[in-house]
Design an enzyme around this catalytic site. Structure first.
Site, short mmCIF file in Angstrom:
data_model
loop_
_atom_site.label_atom_id
_atom_site.label_comp_id
_atom_site.label_asym_id
_atom_site.label_seq_id
_atom_site.Cartn_x
_atom_site.Cartn_y
_atom_site.Cartn_z
N GLU A 110 0.79 -1.22 0.00
CA GLU A 110 0.00 0.00 0.00
C GLU A 110 0.83 1.28 0.00
O GLU A 110 0.39 2.29 -0.57
CB GLU A 110 -0.95 0.00 1.21
CG GLU A 110 -1.98 -1.11 1.21
CD GLU A 110 -3.00 -0.96 0.10
OE1 GLU A 110 -3.20 0.18 -0.39
OE2 GLU A 110 -3.58 -1.98 -0.31
N SER A 405 -47.15 -29.33 41.48
CA SER A 405 -46.69 -29.92 42.73
C SER A 405 -45.35 -29.38 43.19
O SER A 405 -44.97 -29.57 44.35
CB SER A 405 -46.61 -31.44 42.59
OG SER A 405 -47.90 -31.97 42.41
#
Length: 704
Positions: A110, A405
């Protein structure tokens, strides 16, 4: 020497004389004045253009203050990533932590003159122009890393001369504001790599599922080449183009001396090596959503998605994975067993085929699981359903269901904590309670339609007999039982009628599991929590969980309840060891029957067993030690008196000192048995799994 020769020699001087005379007559003073004016004029115009370009650009102060959005990371109890929240998938890393191969690959490709130019590489621009002219197209870019950073920081992507000029101005400002290393660090954390990955750290995980420092040379070369065109060089969508781009980066590195010929040859032969699918850290989605809601409420969505928070949670990712697999395995088995037409598989297929609109609430069998450390309240695992993508509804925290229950133990612990004993006898017989305000009389029934006559409280609880539970509730009072349930962590509204004993008041799985954790922790309540601490991006601690234990039940009562509970309940199943309490629920989102005989032991117990066995595998057996001030006695389970050698059924009962029975069984006279004390430890057999709370279903609760 002839006259002609003298004439020839004088000719040049004669020839230059007019030019010399003209030079003498030229107005040099005026010319230099024009040049000076032109130079200063051009400088003025240039300055004016630059100022005009700067008029709508960020100031140097704003440039310095600009903060890159950073993702928030959620970790499990062992520091492993669970999830990341972001608008841009980005984590900021210092330059020193970026691999040298990645830096060299980027600079070689780059911007080779990065450390020598002042933001703009004139030679690079000229070279790019010549290359473009030769190819009659845009073949090579001339932007420096600084220019690319300026373009990305301020989202300047339109193609125009004005944009390019602004980019140059910003690049120069960046060079004046930051050092070269700071610019390079900003670039590596800012640049886009495709597939939602911003910055090199996110790119490493997105394409390789690796930490940044684990990248190899060819992997660094591929990543370095991608920002030029993330779409064109996508390694998953266009592997051929990506491979060619990587080769170009490697050749650039070889040309600049960043790598040797041997390294180049080896790297060129390497496969792309990207993971087949995008890296995913989306684990425990129902739990993570609870975390997100907490963060959003406390810090706001901007902090969640851009603030770079680090959130450390209580979840154990291994136990969570085991929990999710156990839940799905059991529910799939039940779908096959019951031959349901609407299953998860058929629903998913119909959605994919377009037969069912996305977002439709799934009609298939669902479930939920919660695992809590009773000593701290830390949530270790939480599954709120089978598939987050098909339903975001959290059945562990949002679904209110009648616990059936599983509510009975609250009745018994309220009684035990107020003078009753496990050996007290209560009569199981047909009974009718008058209705209130003209309502029909209440005639409860037992699940099996049988009546057992006089039985002990222990037996009544273990067999989950309805009528004794209702009778006991009436004796101690609904308000007292409700207060015990609230003290133990039930926050949902609790009714005040006799059906409360059978679980008529709706609760969610998280609060029910948390309430049972009180028994596992000897009567101490620790509210459920799921966040250990939150740290901001600068390392400042924003919050930390603090344990606030509350003693809500006597240690003796908790130990007695632990010794009493061992039976079966409906589609709920909750059980515990000293270090973990696990609750499970199975059912439909729509309140309807699962099927005949779909008890908790059949529907939910297999999930509970797999989770608990996985959580305790390889760990020492944990004992429920006897609390101080308690004694054990062998009693007759029929009469509740001290047992003799003639008693057919006996049990080792726990009592507070001074409350133990003093007389021997007169129903079965014989030789007294010696009392024997013992602690309650985890049995090896799954027939009595880990001090579980598992009771037979009441008929009216079988659909839960």
């Amino acid at each position: 020497m002839s006259p002609d020769w003298r004439l020839e020699r004088s000719t040049p001087s004669t020839m230059y004389e007019p030019a010399l005379q003209a030079a003498r007559r030229f107005p040099w003073r005026f010319f230099f004045q024009i040049v000076v004016v032109a130079v200063f004029g051009c400088a003025g115009v240039t300055f004016g253009v630059v100022q005009w370009l700067r008029s709508d650009l960020p100031s140097l102060e704003k440039l310095t203050a600009t903060e890159t959005p950073v993702k928030t990371t959620v970790f499990d109890a062992r520091g492993r990533v669970l999830h990341e929240f972001y608008r841009e998938n980005r984590s900021v890393v210092p330059l020193k932590d970026i691999p040298r191969n990645l830096i060299n690959a980027t600079l070689s490709t780059e911007d080779r003159n990065f450390y020598h130019h002042w933001g703009v590489d004139l030679w690079g621009v000229a070279r790019a122009v010549v290359t473009d002219v030769m190819h009659m197209r845009r073949a090579q870019g001339g932007s420096t890393i600084t220019q690319q950073l300026a373009r990305n920081l301020f989202n300047m992507y339109e193609k125009s001369l004005t944009r390019k000029a602004k980019e140059l101005v910003l690049a120069i400002d960046l060079e004046r504001t930051y050092t070269k290393d700071q610019i390079l660090e900003l670039y590596f954390n800012q640049i886009y790599f495709g597939e939602g990955a911003y910055g090199v750290e996110a790119a490493a995980k997105t394409f390789y599922g690796k930490e940044l420092n684990e990248l190899s040379l060819p992997e660094c070369a591929l990543l370095a080449g991608m920002p030029a065109n993330p779409t064109l060089y996508s390694p998953r969508k266009k592997p051929t183009a990506a491979l060619a781009r990587r080769g170009k980066v490697l050749r650039n590195m070889l040309a600049t001396g960043a790598i040797t010929q041997v390294e180049f040859d080896r790297a060129m032969q390497s496969p792309l090596g990207v993971t087949p699918t995008r890296y995913s850290n989306d684990r425990a989605p129902y739990f993570v959503e609870m975390v997100r809601q907490h963060l959003d409420e406390k810090y706001g969505s901007n902090a969640v998605y851009e603030g770079g928070l680090k959130v450390y949670t209580t979840l154990d990712a291994d136990l969570q994975a085991l929990t999710e697999k156990a839940l799905e395995r059991q529910l799939s088995n039940l779908e096959k067993e019951m031959a349901f037409k609407k299953t998860k598989a058929t629903f998913t297929a119909d959605v994919a085929a377009g037969k069912i609109p996305p977002g439709t609430r799934p009609p298939y069998l669902q479930g939920a699981v919660v695992a809590i450390d009773p000593r701290t309240g830390a949530v270790r695992a939480l599954a709120g359903g089978r598939d987050w993508n098909e339903s975001n509804f959290n059945r562990a925290t949002q679904a209110l269901r009648q616990p059936g229950s599983s509510f009975k133990p609250f009745v018994y612990m309220a009684a035990l904590d107020n003078g009753f004993k496990p050996t007290d006898v209560i009569v199981d017989e047909p009974v009718t309670f008058p209705g209130a305000d003209g309502e029909p009389a209440y005639e409860p029934q037992n699940y099996d339609r049988k009546f057992r006559g006089p039985i002990t409280l222990r037996y009544a609880l273990q067999e989950s007999v309805n009528i004794p539970a209702i009778k006991l509730l009436r004796k101690v009072g609904t308000s007292l039982v409700a207060s015990y349930a609230r003290r133990m962590g039930i926050k949902s509204p609790i009714g005040s009628n006799l059906s409360l004993a059978l679980g008529s008041s709706e609760v969610n799985l998280l609060e029910l599991t948390s309430a049972y954790a009180v028994l596992a922790d000897k009567g101490v309540r620790n509210d459920p929590n799921f966040i250990v601490k939150v740290v901001d991006k600068d390392g400042k601690e924003l919050e930390r969980a603090t344990s606030r234990p509350y003693e809500v039940l006597s240690e003796q009562t908790a130990a007695t309840m632990t010794s009493m509970m061992d039976a079966y309940m409906d589609a709920w199943f909750v059980g515990y060891v000293p270090s973990l309490t696990v609750g499970t629920w199975v059912g439909f989102d729509e309140k309807k029957t699962i099927g005949p005989n779909m008890t908790g032991a059949h529907a939910a117990l297999p999930i509970w067993t797999e989770v608990m066995m996985g959580a305790t595998r390889g760990k020492p057996i944990e004992d429920f030690e006897l609390p101080a001030g308690t004694v054990t006695r062998i009693v007759c389970t029929d009469s509740g008196m001290l047992a003799t050698d003639q008693c057919p059924n006996t049990s080792n009962e726990l009592f507070e000192e001074g409350t133990e029975p003093a007389e021997y069984c007169n129903t079965h006279p014989g030789r007294p048995l010696d009392p024997a004390a013992r602690s309650f430890s985890r049995p090896d057999s799954l027939e009595r799994p880990l001090r579980d709370i598992d009771q037979k279903p009441d008929k009216e609760e079988i659909h839960i």
